[in-house]
Design a protein around this motif. Structure first.
Motif, PDB file in Angstrom:
ATOM      1  N   HIS A 133      -7.417  -1.125  -3.122  1.00 20.44           N
ATOM      2  CA  HIS A 133      -7.682  -2.327  -2.323  1.00 20.44           C
ATOM      3  C   HIS A 133      -8.101  -3.491  -3.223  1.00 20.44           C
ATOM      4  O   HIS A 133      -7.688  -4.640  -2.994  1.00 20.44           O
ATOM      5  CB  HIS A 133      -8.751  -2.046  -1.269  1.00 20.44           C
ATOM      6  N   PHE A 134      -8.906  -3.210  -4.224  1.00 17.28           N
ATOM      7  CA  PHE A 134      -9.292  -4.251  -5.185  1.00 17.28           C
ATOM      8  C   PHE A 134      -8.061  -4.810  -5.882  1.00 17.28           C
ATOM      9  O   PHE A 134      -7.884  -6.027  -6.006  1.00 17.28           O
ATOM     10  CB  PHE A 134     -10.276  -3.695  -6.218  1.00 17.28           C
ATOM     11  N   GLU A 192       0.824  -1.213   0.000  1.00 18.52           N
ATOM     12  CA  GLU A 192       0.000   0.000   0.000  1.00 18.52           C
ATOM     13  C   GLU A 192       0.857   1.261   0.000  1.00 18.52           C
ATOM     14  O   GLU A 192       0.430   2.303  -0.503  1.00 18.52           O
ATOM     15  CB  GLU A 192      -0.952   0.010   1.204  1.00 18.52           C
ATOM     16  N   SER A 215      -2.218  -9.892  -5.659  1.00 17.01           N
ATOM     17  CA  SER A 215      -2.649 -10.377  -4.342  1.00 17.01           C
ATOM     18  C   SER A 215      -1.472 -10.936  -3.554  1.00 17.01           C
ATOM     19  O   SER A 215      -0.383 -11.179  -4.099  1.00 17.01           O
ATOM     20  CB  SER A 215      -3.703 -11.471  -4.520  1.00 17.01           C
ATOM     21  N   SER A 216      -1.702 -11.173  -2.280  1.00 15.44           N
ATOM     22  CA  SER A 216      -0.652 -11.772  -1.452  1.00 15.44           C
ATOM     23  C   SER A 216      -0.316 -13.173  -1.942  1.00 15.44           C
ATOM     24  O   SER A 216       0.846 -13.598  -1.882  1.00 15.44           O
ATOM     25  CB  SER A 216      -1.085 -11.803   0.016  1.00 15.44           C
ATOM     26  N   GLU A 217      -1.316 -13.894  -2.462  1.00 15.47           N
ATOM     27  CA  GLU A 217      -1.068 -15.232  -3.000  1.00 15.47           C
ATOM     28  C   GLU A 217      -0.181 -15.161  -4.242  1.00 15.47           C
ATOM     29  O   GLU A 217       0.717 -15.991  -4.426  1.00 15.47           O
ATOM     30  CB  GLU A 217      -2.388 -15.922  -3.339  1.00 15.47           C
ATOM     31  N   LEU A 230      -4.921  -4.870  -4.940  1.00 14.19           N
ATOM     32  CA  LEU A 230      -4.028  -5.644  -4.067  1.00 14.19           C
ATOM     33  C   LEU A 230      -4.688  -6.909  -3.528  1.00 14.19           C
ATOM     34  O   LEU A 230      -3.995  -7.820  -3.073  1.00 14.19           O
ATOM     35  CB  LEU A 230      -3.545  -4.768  -2.904  1.00 14.19           C
ATOM     36  N   LYS A 231      -5.990  -6.977  -3.614  1.00 12.63           N
ATOM     37  CA  LYS A 231      -6.693  -8.197  -3.171  1.00 12.63           C
ATOM     38  C   LYS A 231      -6.933  -9.162  -4.320  1.00 12.63           C
ATOM     39  O   LYS A 231      -6.789 -10.385  -4.165  1.00 12.63           O
ATOM     40  CB  LYS A 231      -8.028  -7.834  -2.522  1.00 12.63           C
ATOM     41  N   GLU A 232      -7.252  -8.627  -5.505  1.00 16.89           N
ATOM     42  CA  GLU A 232      -7.688  -9.477  -6.607  1.00 16.89           C
ATOM     43  C   GLU A 232      -6.682  -9.574  -7.758  1.00 16.89           C
ATOM     44  O   GLU A 232      -6.783 -10.487  -8.576  1.00 16.89           O
ATOM     45  CB  GLU A 232      -9.023  -8.952  -7.167  1.00 16.89           C
TER      46      GLU A 232
END
Length: 207
Positions: free
Chosen positions: A34-35, A20, A42-44, A37-39
């Motif tokens: 946020h979208f 971020e 992503s962390s995965e 970094l999530k989708e």
């Protein structure tokens, strides 16, 4: 069994890392960030680089899947240093104060391509007696094999070693292997937890 070795995780323990920090500068809309970094990044997805995948391959595959974010995906690597907020000074400062009495090591889930950037920037890494980087080993915590690699490479005994990490699964794996542990979080005073374990900290160096 007397403690002879202290092993640090890096991200979240010695280094304040959060994508971020970069992407707040990239996106005007926080919800879109946020979208993303999530989708998207992503962390995965990032963990695959920690496991040894190159950023070149990772960026190519993800850009094909999300072409509308091609530029932003590329910046995850090209501007990677901007994802680092700095070192966590109250913890990194302990390294010099522990070094007279203990062997010090790092065991980190980190890309083999980006870790050298941090290593060059933060001098305390060079004070460690050895570092095992997941991206170089093609293994990631909490896989027991990466802990075993650290033990074998540096001739360590788990019962003589304290392992510090901010991840519960990583801590659980260390416990299973016989390490003494400190589960670190922002609410934990690392120096106090080490003292509770009988660790000698040179206060004259800290003052």
């Amino acid at each position: 069994m007397a403690i002879k070795n202290i092993i640090f995780d890096f991200g979240g323990v010695l280094i304040d890392w959060n994508p971020e920090y970069l992407f707040r500068k990239v996106f005007d809309d926080e919800n879109e960030m946020h979208f993303f970094l999530k989708e998207v990044c992503s962390s995965e997805w990032n963990l695959k680089q920690d496991e040894g995948r190159t950023f070149e391959e990772a960026i190519r595959l993800l850009s094909e899947e999300h072409p509308q974010y091609k530029d932003e995906i590329a910046q995850y690597f090209s501007r990677w240093l901007e994802t680092v907020g700095g070192d966590i000074a109250e913890n990194s400062s302990l390294i010099e104060a522990l070094k007279p009495n203990y062997r010090l090591f790092g065991l980190t889930n980190w890309s083999a391509e980006t870790f050298p950037l941090a290593y060059r920037k933060y001098p305390f890494f060079k004070a460690l007696d050895g570092i095992v980087v997941s991206g170089e080993e093609k293994l990631i915590k909490p896989d027991h094999r990466i802990y075993q690699r650290l033990l074998e490479r540096y001739d360590l005994i788990p019962g003589e070693s304290v392992f510090i990490d901010d991840s519960k699964p990583n801590i659980d794996a260390a416990l299973e292997l016989g390490f003494k542990v400190v589960h670190y979080s922002e609410q934990v005073n690392l120096k106090e937890e080490l003292v509770k374990l009988g660790i000698q900290i040179d206060q004259t160096i800290l003052s």
